[in-house]
Design an enzyme around this catalytic site. Structure first.
Site, mmCIF file in Angstrom:
data_model
loop_
_atom_site.group_PDB
_atom_site.id
_atom_site.type_symbol
_atom_site.label_atom_id
_atom_site.label_comp_id
_atom_site.label_asym_id
_atom_site.label_seq_id
_atom_site.Cartn_x
_atom_site.Cartn_y
_atom_site.Cartn_z
ATOM 1 N N ASN A 75 -10.195 -3.106 2.169
ATOM 2 C CA ASN A 75 -9.909 -3.015 0.740
ATOM 3 C C ASN A 75 -11.180 -2.688 -0.026
ATOM 4 O O ASN A 75 -12.264 -2.577 0.554
ATOM 5 C CB ASN A 75 -9.317 -4.336 0.226
ATOM 6 C CG ASN A 75 -7.897 -4.576 0.701
ATOM 7 O OD1 ASN A 75 -7.080 -3.667 0.720
ATOM 8 N ND2 ASN A 75 -7.599 -5.803 1.092
ATOM 9 N N TYR A 132 0.360 -4.232 11.832
ATOM 10 C CA TYR A 132 0.199 -2.865 11.348
ATOM 11 C C TYR A 132 0.817 -1.860 12.300
ATOM 12 O O TYR A 132 1.578 -0.975 11.893
ATOM 13 C CB TYR A 132 -1.278 -2.558 11.095
ATOM 14 C CG TYR A 132 -1.730 -2.956 9.723
ATOM 15 C CD1 TYR A 132 -1.616 -4.280 9.297
ATOM 16 C CD2 TYR A 132 -2.259 -2.033 8.835
ATOM 17 C CE1 TYR A 132 -2.013 -4.659 8.021
ATOM 18 C CE2 TYR A 132 -2.652 -2.411 7.559
ATOM 19 C CZ TYR A 132 -2.531 -3.720 7.158
ATOM 20 O OH TYR A 132 -2.912 -4.081 5.899
ATOM 21 N N HIS A 185 0.835 -1.215 0.000
ATOM 22 C CA HIS A 185 0.000 0.000 0.000
ATOM 23 C C HIS A 185 0.868 1.263 0.000
ATOM 24 O O HIS A 185 0.521 2.270 0.623
ATOM 25 C CB HIS A 185 -0.952 0.010 1.193
ATOM 26 C CG HIS A 185 -1.933 -1.122 1.197
ATOM 27 N ND1 HIS A 185 -3.092 -1.099 0.451
ATOM 28 C CD2 HIS A 185 -1.914 -2.313 1.844
ATOM 29 C CE1 HIS A 185 -3.753 -2.239 0.647
ATOM 30 N NE2 HIS A 185 -3.059 -2.996 1.475
#
Length: 481
Positions: free
Chosen positions: A126, A336, A54
């Site tokens: 997404n 993350y 990303h």
């Protein structure tokens, strides 16, 4: 307008910002030119590590307006009727580096940060309701196939299709990727999904499993591979131009926000695993429930500060929203936040774009770039428990326990899973023209890979539907004749 005076980063005024300090007009530059050294040193440090995935993204600020009452499912203040919450959205491609072209066939990230009165809630999904994998152990391997080959330094269709053909759970996502929706015309013209199964819980301690949906109100619009290639030949920044330009002109994109809700114990009754990221929940069984509208209406003032440094993590939840046994979600809860600590620093959540709008109190100490000092709520409280008046826990926001559990083991994630039924259902929903484009896009992606990989992949498509396999073979024949 009075012009502001140029200064160093320490605030000292600068007399000459045009010329280096030298020993005479033809002499060497002097080390005492601290202004020159400051400029060069800062330039050397202007880049931070790009996101591993990303990396290429586009973002804007807006609001979430709750127009329907879902309070029976959740106590989260962000979802109470009539609530308006400021938020940030970042859209992205998955595989490309930060300089990649926008109009390439790829899954699009759909990351949202809601600045609620009880802390930040991040939903990191997404533009597809499913993903390629159901077990996080294979995620680093999958991402390697999307990046550059270590020898050629080129993207490798062989690696990509080798992995997919050995991972039938990917077929559902690959079918979406190769369909029309694999190349949206702009961020505003695609849906968003939380993708994972999350949970909601209410004031009575009842838990519900939930899927989040963001339905574009601009309508779906897509490009073919050829149309996308033509646009890339003209601009590599088409998404940024569309999103930024639209908002600047007052054309604010909107999405209808909906949820699917499953009673907690239904998860033990479904024929499919409701925590499997490669599966959708049938809308006939769990219909969409209206929540509200998300609107993007403000561009960032500085892209780097507010979009490149934005950090989204599924670990950011608030009272009334929880997790699930979704294996991929469980891994992302760690990975993350860990990626942001590496990329942005220990105190990444204190950066203005990531900082909550509500009061913050915690006992994290020191570390690189601690510019906020102590946030424990009391001067002498730097540990907990304490009698110094520092912040204390609040049992009233305790989440109810999960009632679904199992023995800890390394379960084979392919046992008992039919990875063909949902791609088959999606294939059957398409009309003839949509299927023709699906076959053509798949063939264009797979042409030239090793014969053993090609045969393995086509065997999977035959098991989805003989027409699916034949359609790809026919398209391949046309490409190679």
């Amino acid at each position: 307008m009075t012009q502001k005076r140029l200064t160093t980063t320490a605030g000292a005024p600068i007399a000459d910002n045009q010329n280096a300090l030298t020993a005479g007009a033809r002499g060497p530059v002097l080390m005492q030119d601290y202004q020159l050294i400051e400029k060069l040193a800062h330039q050397n440090r202007e880049r931070i590590p790009e996101r591993v995935v990303h990396a290429k993204g586009w973002g804007a600020f807006g609001t979430l307006k709750v127009t329907h009452d879902i309070s029976k499912y959740t106590r989260a203040k962000v979802f109470q009727p009539g609530t308006e919450t400021p938020m940030l959205a970042r859209f992205s491609t998955v595989a490309g580096e930060s300089g990649a072209a926008d109009h390439e066939r790829d899954v699009r990230g759909f990351a949202l940060k809601f600045y609620t009165e009880e802390g930040n809630w991040d939903l990191v999904g997404n533009n597809t309701p499913v993903f390629f994998l159901r077990d996080p152990y294979k995620f680093p391997d999958f991402i390697h196939t999307q990046k550059r080959h270590p020898r050629s330094n080129l993207r490798s269709p062989n690696a990509m299709w080798d992995f997919w053909s050995l991972s039938p759970e990917a077929l559902h996502q690959v079918t979406i990727l190769m369909s029309d929706r694999g190349l949206p015309q702009s961020p505003a013209q695609m849906n968003g999904y939380g993708s994972h199964t999350y949970s909601l819980w209410n004031d009575d301690g009842e838990r519900f499993w939930v899927k989040f949906h963001f339905k574009t109100l601009q309508g779906h619009a897509h490009y073919t591979n050829e149309e996308g290639a033509n646009i890339v030949g003209q601009t590599r920044e088409g998404y940024q131009e569309a999103l930024y330009g639209g908002i600047e002109s007052g054309d604010f994109p909107k999405w209808r926000v909906c949820i699917q809700v499953m009673p907690e114990m239904d998860a033990e009754k479904t024929s499919y695993n409701p925590f499997d990221l490669t599966k959708v929940w049938p809308h006939a069984d769990y219909p969409l429930i209206e929540v509200g509208v998300m609107e993007l209406n403000r561009n960032p003032e500085n892209y780097f500060a507010e979009i490149e440094q934005s950090a989204f993590s599924p670990s950011n939840i608030v009272p009334g929203i929880g997790f699930s046994p979704d294996k991929m979600l469980q891994a992302r809860i760690f990975s993350y936040a860990d990626a942001h600590r590496y990329r942005l620093g220990t105190h990444y959540e204190a950066l203005p774009v990531n900082a909550p709008k509500c009061p913050v109190h915690h006992y994290h100490k020191d570390g690189s770039m601690n510019f906020m000092g102590q946030q424990t709520g009391a001067r002498d409280a730097y540990y907990e428990p304490n009698t110094m008046g520092g912040a204390v826990e609040d049992p009233s926001v305790a989440e109810p326990p999960l009632r679904i559990s199992g023995d800890a083991d390394r379960y084979n994630h392919r046992d008992g899973n039919d990875d063909y039924v949902q791609p088959r259902a999606l294939h059957n929903l398409m009309n003839d023209a949509e299927r023709a484009r699906l076959y053509q896009n798949t063939a264009a992606s797979i042409v030239g890979v090793d014969a053993i990989i090609l045969d393995r992949a086509l065997d999977h498509y035959d098991q989805i539907s003989p027409a699916y396999g034949k359609g790809i073979r026919d398209a391949l024949s046309k490409l190679t004749s």
